[in-house]
Design an enzyme around this catalytic site. Structure first.
Site, PDB file in Angstrom:
ATOM      1  N   LYS A  81       0.867  -1.175   0.000  1.00  0.00           N
ATOM      2  CA  LYS A  81       0.000   0.000   0.000  1.00  0.00           C
ATOM      3  C   LYS A  81       0.901   1.222   0.000  1.00  0.00           C
ATOM      4  O   LYS A  81       2.070   1.144   0.409  1.00  0.00           O
ATOM      5  CB  LYS A  81      -0.936   0.023   1.210  1.00  0.00           C
ATOM      6  CG  LYS A  81      -0.310   0.188   2.581  1.00  0.00           C
ATOM      7  CD  LYS A  81       0.092   1.569   3.022  1.00  0.00           C
ATOM      8  CE  LYS A  81      -1.021   2.575   2.922  1.00  0.00           C
ATOM      9  NZ  LYS A  81      -0.494   3.910   3.400  1.00  0.00           N
ATOM     10  N   THR A  89       4.536   6.227   4.285  1.00  0.00           N
ATOM     11  CA  THR A  89       3.968   4.989   4.853  1.00  0.00           C
ATOM     12  C   THR A  89       3.571   4.120   3.695  1.00  0.00           C
ATOM     13  O   THR A  89       2.448   4.133   3.249  1.00  0.00           O
ATOM     14  CB  THR A  89       2.799   5.354   5.670  1.00  0.00           C
ATOM     15  OG1 THR A  89       3.244   6.179   6.654  1.00  0.00           O
ATOM     16  CG2 THR A  89       2.031   4.137   6.205  1.00  0.00           C
ATOM     17  N   GLU A 143      -0.388  10.087  -4.633  1.00  0.00           N
ATOM     18  CA  GLU A 143      -1.448  11.075  -4.411  1.00  0.00           C
ATOM     19  C   GLU A 143      -1.470  12.111  -5.531  1.00  0.00           C
ATOM     20  O   GLU A 143      -0.480  12.805  -5.760  1.00  0.00           O
ATOM     21  CB  GLU A 143      -1.255  11.750  -3.043  1.00  0.00           C
ATOM     22  CG  GLU A 143      -1.595  10.796  -1.905  1.00  0.00           C
ATOM     23  CD  GLU A 143      -1.349  11.387  -0.514  1.00  0.00           C
ATOM     24  OE1 GLU A 143      -1.826  10.789   0.449  1.00  0.00           O
ATOM     25  OE2 GLU A 143      -0.682  12.427  -0.420  1.00  0.00           O
ATOM     26  N   THR A 193      -4.236  13.489   6.822  1.00  0.00           N
ATOM     27  CA  THR A 193      -3.611  12.229   6.403  1.00  0.00           C
ATOM     28  C   THR A 193      -2.313  12.033   7.166  1.00  0.00           C
ATOM     29  O   THR A 193      -1.696  12.998   7.575  1.00  0.00           O
ATOM     30  CB  THR A 193      -3.292  12.220   4.906  1.00  0.00           C
ATOM     31  OG1 THR A 193      -2.506  13.355   4.584  1.00  0.00           O
ATOM     32  CG2 THR A 193      -4.545  12.203   4.081  1.00  0.00           C
TER      33      THR A 193
END
Lengths: 385, 385
Positions: free
Chosen positions: B166, B179, B263, B385
């Site tokens: 992820k 992350t 993103e 976030t």
């Protein structure tokens, strides 16, 4: 306010497609002691290659400046273009070409339209005036929204200092003595060595402590010219200290204007690091936080997202013990003893202030940056800059 | 494809406000050799503090993963939360707590809702299945738009490898062995020391050679579990080489998926540096160009703005002579002999390719990044976030 002995001009020469001013001139008919600091980027604009040997003489009479074209990465031809333009200017002014410096800002990799510019040089010279500071200030703008002019008078000495700058994008100057351009003109009497030491003393904490987008330009340049018209020597003692302090104030003020006018900027973010073991540590931490995309976008949203500040801090090699670090945002303690202390506030402000206490020593540093906005992306994705 | 001996679950436990999966579990009932690599960020998430001592034993049976909360910068309480959740899971599975690892991803600085999660652990365990790989892959997502799953079978050995990852923001992994979270599961037979050396051999050129926003997370983690169910040893010789090569392919593929799902990303930018004097030089140049806001916004606009690439290159300390450098974008030579060679093209592509030849040696490096878009700013200015 005028500084005696300096003349200014700013006209449209045809470098920019629109009709705005793109060619500027500073003229000191009786000459001025001068020193300059340039980008440490290893691809240096042609004007820098031209200026460096000319600056060895420590004096000049004119600085020719163009916007809309960086004349960088243009090879020998680019340097020849700069040489030719300064030669034409020198001939028209009836001075030595060695007395003419140049500075350029704009798109990288394009040749200057030399013939167009040459034809306009007589017009440029005819428009010289002590009063046309704003014409010059406008002529050096690129993506800037406003002119950047600061002036100060050291009343106890009777010395005046005029500061002019441009810069909005590709801003992360690092000058060993920055596309920011800045010009400091004074009627103080000083040698070029005096000016060099003043530059060394002020540039680190002013122009070299700002960033818009973390991108060090090929063209960053900072010129100081002192024509001695006040008759006041500032080479030693109290006079030097006062002069240096005033120069630093003007530079700090211009530097903040550049950040405030940063491409897409809606706010200024001031990062202050205290309690560092060394000045290098303090600067490294301040710079790392001020150039973090996540910190800059958070402040764009007005959010005091301390977690992102901690994350950025954690990527540095500065001396600190994580559990000793304290982080304040706009006066609120958010992080200490290794964990969060307050709930997040979200509030838009003109200026956000981050204070980090590393609790590892006595050194400190301060860094100014702008937020990262959608507008920054649009400016740089849609336009040739 | 299934890798024998691994079971998966992914459920909604209440960490995320919406009803999406936020708690995942990988279970190897007969145990697996394991090794992991974690972020070098100096503020490390609680799960890393928990896992590091447990990994010393070199074996585990379960990995509990939550999304929606990073459990980072939560102090001793955060570590205690992780310890408690893994203890509850161990008790329900009737295994030792030392056999349970954990990983977290999400917002920094918030305590985990331990009681909520605890209550859902029996449901998590009941839903374990060899077939629920996608439930797990979904449960570890944060701002991700799609699941990242890659599988490969080394047919000559009869060994299977399943990779899961992820990551979309705060992506600039640097793991001493992201992350981003990534999990590699295999039925090969290997010791944890074998796995450690495989991690060391692959991570530098895969997960550590990508960036979305230049921000190294407090939580980046990469786990490799080998349960030996195939009966094929990959500790030495040709088997090790084949295994390592397959692991690298899976990691490279997952790494590119993370960039592609970056993103706000609309394209992938591959930066390849050749002719560097050292590997460190090559990596430094590739990373500097790939993390330049101006390069990333230019490609967002589809513009092959080589001037910005030169500018970024010029800020590095790598060994090169500016006039020897060649820069190609999407196959076109733009820069050589110190000057521009072609007019700028503007064309949107799924993947842009920058090649820089430093002409200073034989070392090379490759770095993948995404473009910088208005959407990236919106995601990070408007959301926690």
């Amino acid at each position: 306010m005028n500084v005696n002995g300096f003349y200014f001009a700013g006209i449209h020469s045809g470098i920019k497609d629109n009709a705005s001013r793109d060619l500027g001139l500073i003229y000191a008919p009786d000459g001025a002691a001068c020193a300059a600091a340039f980008t440490v980027n290893r691809f240096k604009a042609s004007h820098i290659l031209l200026d460096v040997p000319r600056l060895r003489r420590g004096r000049c009479r004119a600085v020719l400046v163009n916007s809309g074209n960086a004349n960088a990465c243009t090879g020998k031809e680019g340097l020849e273009d700069a040489r030719r333009l300064t030669a034409v200017l020198a001939r028209e002014l009836e001075i030595s070409a060695q007395d003419v410096l140049m500075a350029s800002t704009g798109l990288i990799g394009q040749r200057l339209p030399v013939k167009k510019i040459e034809k306009r040089i007589p017009v440029l010279i005819r428009s010289l005036s002590r009063l046309r500071v704003e014409h010059f200030a406008e002529a050096i703008m690129t993506t800037d929204h406003f002119m950047k002019i600061r002036e100060v008078e050291i009343s106890s000495l009777g010395v005046k200092i005029l500061g002019l700058a441009k810069g909005a994008g590709m801003i992360h100057p690092h000058m060993s003595t920055a596309t920011m351009l800045a010009f400091l003109l004074t009627d103080a009497e000083a040698t070029h060595l005096d000016l060099r030491s003043v530059i060394d003393a002020v540039v680190d904490e002013t122009f070299n402590s700002i960033s818009v987008d973390g991108q060090m330009s090929t063209n960053d340049s900072f010129f100081v010219l002192a024509n001695g018209k006040s008759g006041v020597k500032v080479s030693t003692g109290k006079e030097m200290a006062l002069f240096q302090s005033a120069v630093k104030d003007v530079c700090a003020s211009l530097a903040e204007l550049i950040v405030r006018d940063g491409e897409g900027a809606t706010c200024v973010i001031e990062v202050e690091v205290r309690g560092a073991r060394t000045r290098v540590d303090a600067q490294n931490v301040a710079r790392t936080i001020a150039t973090s995309a996540l910190v800059k976008t958070a402040f764009h949203g007005g959010e005091e997202n301390w977690g992102r500040i901690v994350q950025a801090l954690g990527t540095t090699r500065a001396s600190f013990r994580p559990e000793k670090v304290k982080i304040y945002v706009n006066g609120r303690l958010y992080f200490s003893e290794g964990k969060g202390r307050s709930t997040l506030r979200r509030k838009r402000r003109e200026k956000h202030r981050v204070v980090i206490d590393l609790a590892a020593g006595a050194a400190s540093a301060r860094f100014l940056t702008s937020d990262l906005s959608e507008q920054y992306v649009r400016i740089n994705a849609e336009h040739l800059t």
